[in-house]
Enzyme design. Sequence first.
Site, PDB file in Angstrom:
ATOM      1  N   ASP A 124       9.471  27.400  29.115  1.00 22.96           N
ATOM      2  CA  ASP A 124      10.625  28.515  28.655  1.00 22.96           C
ATOM      3  C   ASP A 124      11.910  27.946  28.225  1.00 22.96           C
ATOM      4  O   ASP A 124      12.603  26.936  29.161  1.00 22.96           O
ATOM      5  CB  ASP A 124      10.817  29.356  30.135  1.00 22.96           C
ATOM      6  CG  ASP A 124      11.296  30.797  29.717  1.00 22.96           C
ATOM      7  OD1 ASP A 124      11.594  30.825  28.396  1.00 22.96           O
ATOM      8  OD2 ASP A 124      11.502  31.585  30.540  1.00 22.96           O
ATOM      9  N   ASP A 164      10.726  32.858  23.062  1.00 17.89           N
ATOM     10  CA  ASP A 164      11.344  31.395  23.760  1.00 17.89           C
ATOM     11  C   ASP A 164      10.408  30.909  25.041  1.00 17.89           C
ATOM     12  O   ASP A 164      10.831  30.163  25.719  1.00 17.89           O
ATOM     13  CB  ASP A 164      12.769  31.900  24.298  1.00 17.89           C
ATOM     14  CG  ASP A 164      12.754  32.969  25.394  1.00 17.89           C
ATOM     15  OD1 ASP A 164      11.521  33.687  25.671  1.00 17.89           O
ATOM     16  OD2 ASP A 164      13.676  33.168  25.889  1.00 17.89           O
ATOM     17  N   GLU A 165       9.108  31.492  25.270  1.00 18.24           N
ATOM     18  CA  GLU A 165       8.248  30.796  26.149  1.00 18.24           C
ATOM     19  C   GLU A 165       6.837  30.722  25.679  1.00 18.24           C
ATOM     20  O   GLU A 165       6.415  31.605  24.565  1.00 18.24           O
ATOM     21  CB  GLU A 165       8.357  31.787  27.336  1.00 18.24           C
ATOM     22  CG  GLU A 165       7.745  33.051  27.228  1.00 18.24           C
ATOM     23  CD  GLU A 165       7.772  33.963  28.373  1.00 18.24           C
ATOM     24  OE1 GLU A 165       7.421  33.355  29.491  1.00 18.24           O
ATOM     25  OE2 GLU A 165       8.024  35.130  28.283  1.00 18.24           O
TER      26      GLU A 165
END
Length: 385
Positions: free
Chosen positions: A11, A105-106
């Site tokens: 993340d 974003d992960e």
Amino acid sequence: MFADKHIIHMDQDAFFVSVEVRKDPSLIGKPVIIGGTSDRGVVASCSYEARKFGVHSAMPSRMAKLLCPHAVFVRGNMDEYSKASLEITDILKERVPLIEKASIDEHYIDMTGMDRFHGVMKYAHELRATVIKETGLPISFGLSVNKTVSKMATNECKPNGELNIEQPGVVPFLNPLSIKKIPGLGEKTFIKLSDMGIRKIVNLSQVHPDMMVSVLGKNGLVLLNKAKGIDHSPVIPYTEQKSIGTQSTFKADTIDVEAISQMLTAMVMDLGFELREKQKLTACVTVTIRYSNFETVTKQAMIPYTSLDKVLLLKTKELFKSVYSKRMLLRLVGVRFSHLVSGFEQMDMYSSSKEAYSLCQAMDKIRRRFGHDSIALASTLNLNM
């Protein structure tokens, strides 16, 4: 059962802020807030320096200013964040056997079985170092026996951290944490469980399954399992569903631009609803037309990740105007959304995003309750082509 599983959750740390800092190093160490600055603006992301003052995502910008008056506000640029996200995905997918892009974003990475060739923790550490070196963006990771525990491990070690929770340590790791830390446990469920005196994971893990079902339905069992460190959900390749789309052939070839526009609107709304139901975001819109002489023309454009009807409709109609260059009869029109990732809409950059998102939520709720065709924009109601 889970001892042989090796799931990494990676993340980005304050992703939007990190991209802005990479672009403007003068922001390093400052309280930075990404989002609109108008009275209706919403915080999309904020630096860890700003979080110390109580600022958090989805907070009204007006309140954020009161809490942290010296913060640096940046309107944000979803195009840049989308490109940075693709940079990271490209680096990871070249180096791992199975990867799921869970959001902008992960990522989840399944390294199960690879421990015969690599020390998984060592490999994850090297992977993280590669991302940081090649992109200049900070990233944290958790490594554990399933997706739930690895994600919670990441959340506990952020920012700029690494945490490995092996099977024997899963329960000791989870027990002292607040139930708020469980992925998928929302505010309403937290309040309901808190009213029952359940605030720690150790308490939740001891509740009888029948009680969880009576209070929360089937989702109660899912949360109970997560509290016990059990999660059977697989890592799903993020390219599994590359696109969704629809097309329609007119009953009679037409040059009626207004009627075609109505059809495009209906298509986009249907596809937008499908995106939100599947918890997907798209980064590419494609419009296809076919003239009466069967000549087919297609045009596409990259956009910031979204599932909002308003954004998708504007881009779709812009592409149609661009692609429909000949004043000839059309026999077919189609729309496709691609570059899909899992995730939820960021209520962020623009002051209208919150209103647009709320409108989509309200319309989706009506559709779920009364049927797919129970609501539509007025401009599409007389559509009969």
